[in-house]
Design a protein around this motif. Structure first.
Motif, short mmCIF file in Angstrom:
data_model
loop_
_atom_site.label_atom_id
_atom_site.label_comp_id
_atom_site.label_asym_id
_atom_site.label_seq_id
_atom_site.Cartn_x
_atom_site.Cartn_y
_atom_site.Cartn_z
N GLY A 144 0.81 -1.21 0.00
CA GLY A 144 0.00 0.00 0.00
C GLY A 144 0.84 1.26 0.00
N VAL A 146 0.71 4.22 1.59
CA VAL A 146 1.13 4.96 2.78
C VAL A 146 2.36 4.31 3.41
N GLY A 149 5.22 5.06 1.51
CA GLY A 149 5.74 6.38 1.86
C GLY A 149 6.78 6.29 2.97
N LYS A 263 -5.85 8.24 -10.44
CA LYS A 263 -6.38 8.37 -9.09
C LYS A 263 -5.26 8.61 -8.08
N PHE A 265 -3.13 9.45 -5.36
CA PHE A 265 -3.28 10.48 -4.35
C PHE A 265 -2.26 10.26 -3.23
N ASP A 266 -2.29 9.06 -2.65
CA ASP A 266 -1.53 8.79 -1.43
C ASP A 266 -0.04 9.09 -1.57
N TYR A 269 0.63 12.75 -1.77
CA TYR A 269 0.17 13.38 -0.54
C TYR A 269 1.14 13.13 0.61
N VAL A 270 1.60 11.90 0.78
CA VAL A 270 2.46 11.62 1.92
C VAL A 270 3.91 12.05 1.68
N ALA A 282 -5.30 14.63 -8.32
CA ALA A 282 -6.04 14.07 -7.19
C ALA A 282 -5.65 14.75 -5.87
N PHE A 285 -7.22 18.24 -5.85
CA PHE A 285 -8.63 18.10 -5.49
C PHE A 285 -8.79 18.08 -3.97
N PHE A 286 -8.00 17.24 -3.33
CA PHE A 286 -8.10 17.08 -1.87
C PHE A 286 -7.78 18.39 -1.16
N PRO B 152 -13.25 7.61 -11.46
CA PRO B 152 -12.54 7.77 -10.19
C PRO B 152 -13.51 8.11 -9.07
N GLN B 154 -13.21 9.80 -6.54
CA GLN B 154 -13.15 11.18 -6.05
C GLN B 154 -14.39 11.95 -6.48
N ASN B 243 -5.48 -0.47 2.99
CA ASN B 243 -4.45 0.48 2.58
C ASN B 243 -5.02 1.84 2.16
N LEU B 245 -6.25 5.47 2.05
CA LEU B 245 -6.03 6.68 2.83
C LEU B 245 -7.10 7.73 2.53
N THR B 261 -3.70 3.80 8.45
CA THR B 261 -3.14 4.67 7.41
C THR B 261 -3.06 6.11 7.89
N LEU B 264 -0.38 6.54 10.51
CA LEU B 264 0.94 6.52 9.88
C LEU B 264 1.25 7.84 9.19
N VAL B 265 0.24 8.42 8.56
CA VAL B 265 0.45 9.70 7.90
C VAL B 265 0.84 10.76 8.92
N LEU B 268 4.35 10.34 9.60
CA LEU B 268 5.12 10.84 8.46
C LEU B 268 5.24 12.35 8.50
#
Lengths: 327, 311
Positions: A144, A146, A149, A263, A265-266, A269-270, A282, A285-286, B152, B154, B243, B245, B261, B264-265, B268
């Motif tokens: 995964g 994250v 990351g 898509k 994102f993660d 982002y991280v 993506a 967007f967030f 997607p 989103q 997984n 996020l 997740t 963990l972020v 990070l």
């Protein structure tokens, strides 16, 4: 905490039992209807819960998002095409689009090349070695983005030159006497975006490899032997016999990875949260939605994402119809 | 979709059992048997090492103290014996007390298990209707589902947030369960239907002649026969939800209900001083999906080939 565990167990039991009762009742309902009507109505009743989930969670919100994309930040007033005009006119968003375009261009092709390379090489090993190496490369699929990351932090990390390096890349660079580099901040030639793409390739190459490997093994031996008898070299066999025969799988892998890329994102982002010129659609967007509290921009961005997807969607549907016709 | 087609496998490039999926070495691929030149082995070994080293580094670092982890590279444990002898389990105990990973783990389970199990039966019923029943609009509905595979998720988030807001559902487990049920549904229906379409039609026909209703046929015949594809969808969905996020951030957010997740972020996000915890947390987050993946890999691969390439 025990309450949460119980809660989850109840949800599983309740969800499954509820679904069973629901279908039982729907079925009974259909059976109450006179003869012909029973057969007419039953399929729709079987479909009802799934279609309700899809309608409520995908179709209705998509239409609503489309509407919001023409409204202001708090969705209280319509603003026409303003969101689109402002976004497309801002250099920040143009940059985001450009980065997204690079991801589209590089990652699916990269995943296919890596996947083909590994599949072809592993195909020549003894079964045990083949299985082992494939499992290793496939494993990130479970990890995964994250956790990836966390893992890649220790590859790209950079300490000031006066200190010891804890990132692997800088460890190598300084080991050869070089100066440490702040990898994720080099935006020239979008180098940092490329480094983030490496992470996605690391996660997805295994997927491409497994599908392509299965397809390569399905190529009929006769065609290969015939080519060998005719004196074709290994390269010619690969490009002129194998590749054309695994075309469908190549396309499938390409599309699947492409959807994943759009898509994405993660990872961004991280790792950078879109800073240092690494933003993608993506993540933008967030951040529009939660950092800037601008639902109008967020909706417009996602509608543009959807528009980018339309050719893929059309292709996917066509492919599906062709397959159905062949069934 | 004729009856005979279902018995003879459709002409896809996939053999029923690839060596990877099980019976090793029964059918070799393009290359000739047992011929693996040295360079092939070297190149592949290098790729494998490159693939594993980042994770290996994380694993090593998770056993190093804060001082060590932030001032020297993990590889120094091989060159500096003192660094090796200082390895410790401390990060793991600290990650539970300070970063509250234990609760996040329970939350992850509480989110993932219902979100994995609930869609299966719903999708199976729909797939049954698409495969074995005739009704107007069937092809159109199926095409809509295939199209939605590409959309997607989103796209759905802004309106859903607003709806959940009015219902007061934001931050709760049901909010994220239902979202995953909805988002996973097109893929679930699609791959389960593709599998059901390959089941021998004669069985269903004879059940019908024996007077079995659709409901009975579904429960007694089709559902048991579809276990492999149900399992593979379950693994897909499990890994995806575990997984995930984005949906966790949007519908649950940081706090008491946060899954691994999000926890963990947050680790990070702490630059520098929290890094040794990040490694332990990262590794801890990976354990369950890796175990699921390794033990059920065969189903996973089969489902992937069935879903993506069509079975």
């Amino acid at each position: 905490m025990t309450i949460k565990v119980l809660n989850a167990l109840l949800a599983v039991l309740g969800g499954v039992a509820g679904a069973i009762v629901l279908y039982y009742l729907l079925n009974k309902l259909a059976e109450l209807l006179p003869g012909k009507w029973e057969d007419r109505v039953k399929p729709y009743l079987y479909l009802l819960p799934a279609l309700a989930a899809i309608g409520l969670y995908l179709i209705y919100p998509t239409i609503q998002t489309f509407v919001y994309s023409f409204a202001n930040a708090r969705s209280t007033e319509f603003v026409g095409f303003d969101n689109y005009i402002n976004l497309l006119g801002s250099s920040g968003f143009q940059n985001t689009l450009f980065n997204t375009f690079l991801w589209i261009l590089i990652v699916p092709a990269g995943a296919i090349i890596l996947g083909l390379l590994i599949a072809t090489l592993a195909d020549r090993l003894k079964p045990k070695g083949e299985k082992f190496s494939k499992t290793l490369i496939f494993l990130p699929m479970a990890i995964g983005a994250v956790s990836a990351g966390a893992i890649w932090r220790f590859v790209y990390a950079s300490n000031p030159p006066t200190q010891d390096q804890i990132g692997l890349l800088n460890g190598i660079v300084t080991g050869f006497g070089g100066e440490p580099v702040n990898w994720l901040q080099i935006s020239g030639f979008r180098f940092n975006s490329l480094l983030l793409m490496v992470m996605l390739l690391w996660l997805q190459a295994g997927f491409a490899m497994v599908l392509l490997s299965a397809a390569i093994k399905g190529v009929p031996t006769e065609t290969l032997e015939a080519a060998r008898l005719d004196g074709a070299g290994e390269g010619a066999i690969f490009f002129r016999i194998v590749i054309p025969q695994i075309r469908t799988t190549l396309i499938t892998v390409f599309i699947t990875v492409l959807i994943g890329v759009l898509k994405t994102f993660d990872i961004v982002y991280v790792m950078t949260n879109g800073n240092f010129n690494t933003n993608v659609i993506a993540v933008d967007f967030f951040n529009q939605l939660f950092t800037n509290n601008n639902a109008g921009y967020a909706a417009a961005i996602v509608v543009m994402l959807l528009i980018i997807m339309i050719p893929v969607l059309v292709f996917q549907v066509r492919q599906f119809r062709a397959e159905e016709a062949a069934r | 979709m004729s009856g005979t087609q279902a018995v003879t496998p459709t002409p896809v490039q996939l053999p029923k059992e690839t060596p990877y999926a099980g019976k090793a070495g029964r059918r070799r691929g393009v290359a000739e048997v047992g011929k693996s030149p040295l360079w092939v082995r070297i190149v592949l070994a290098l790729i494998c090492i490159a693939w594993v080293v980042p994770t290996f580094g994380l694993a090593i670092t998770s056993f190093r103290g804060q001082e060590d982890a932030t001032t020297s590279g993990w590889w120094t444990i091989f060159t500096t014996p003192a660094n090796f002898t200082r390895l410790t389990f401390e990060n793991y105990s600290e990650v539970f007390t300070r970063a509250n990973m234990g609760e996040a783990f329970v939350n992850s389970l509480a989110i993932t298990i219902p979100a994995t199990i609930i869609p299966i039966l719903i999708a199976a019923f729909a797939a049954y209707a698409f495969t074995f029943m005739q009704f107007p609009g069937r092809d159109l509905l199926l095409i809509v589902i295939v199209g939605l595979l590409v959309v997607p998720t989103q796209v759905a988030l802004v309106p859903l947030l607003k709806i959940y807001g009015t219902l007061g559902m934001n931050g709760t487990f049901p909010a994220v369960w239902l979202a995953h049920v909805g988002f996973g549904m097109p893929l679930a229906v699609y791959i389960i239907r593709n599998y059901m379409a390959t089941l021998p039609r004669e069985v269903i026909e004879s059940a019908k002649i024996d007077g079995a209703s659709h409901f009975q046929t579904f429960w007694k015949l089709i559902l048991p026969m579809s276990t492999p594809v149900l399992a593979s969808f379950a693994i897909f969905q499990f890994l995806w939800v575990w997984n995930d996020l984005l949906n966790a951030l949007v519908f649950v957010g940081p706090g008491n209900n946060q899954p691994l997740t999000i926890a963990l972020v947050q680790l990070l996000g702490q630059q520098g001083q929290g890094w040794q915890l990040l490694t332990a947390g990262g590794l801890f987050t990976m354990i369950v999906p890796i175990l699921v993946f390794l033990s059920l890999q065969r189903y996973f691969v089969r489902g992937m080939t069935a879903g993506a390439v069509k079975g």
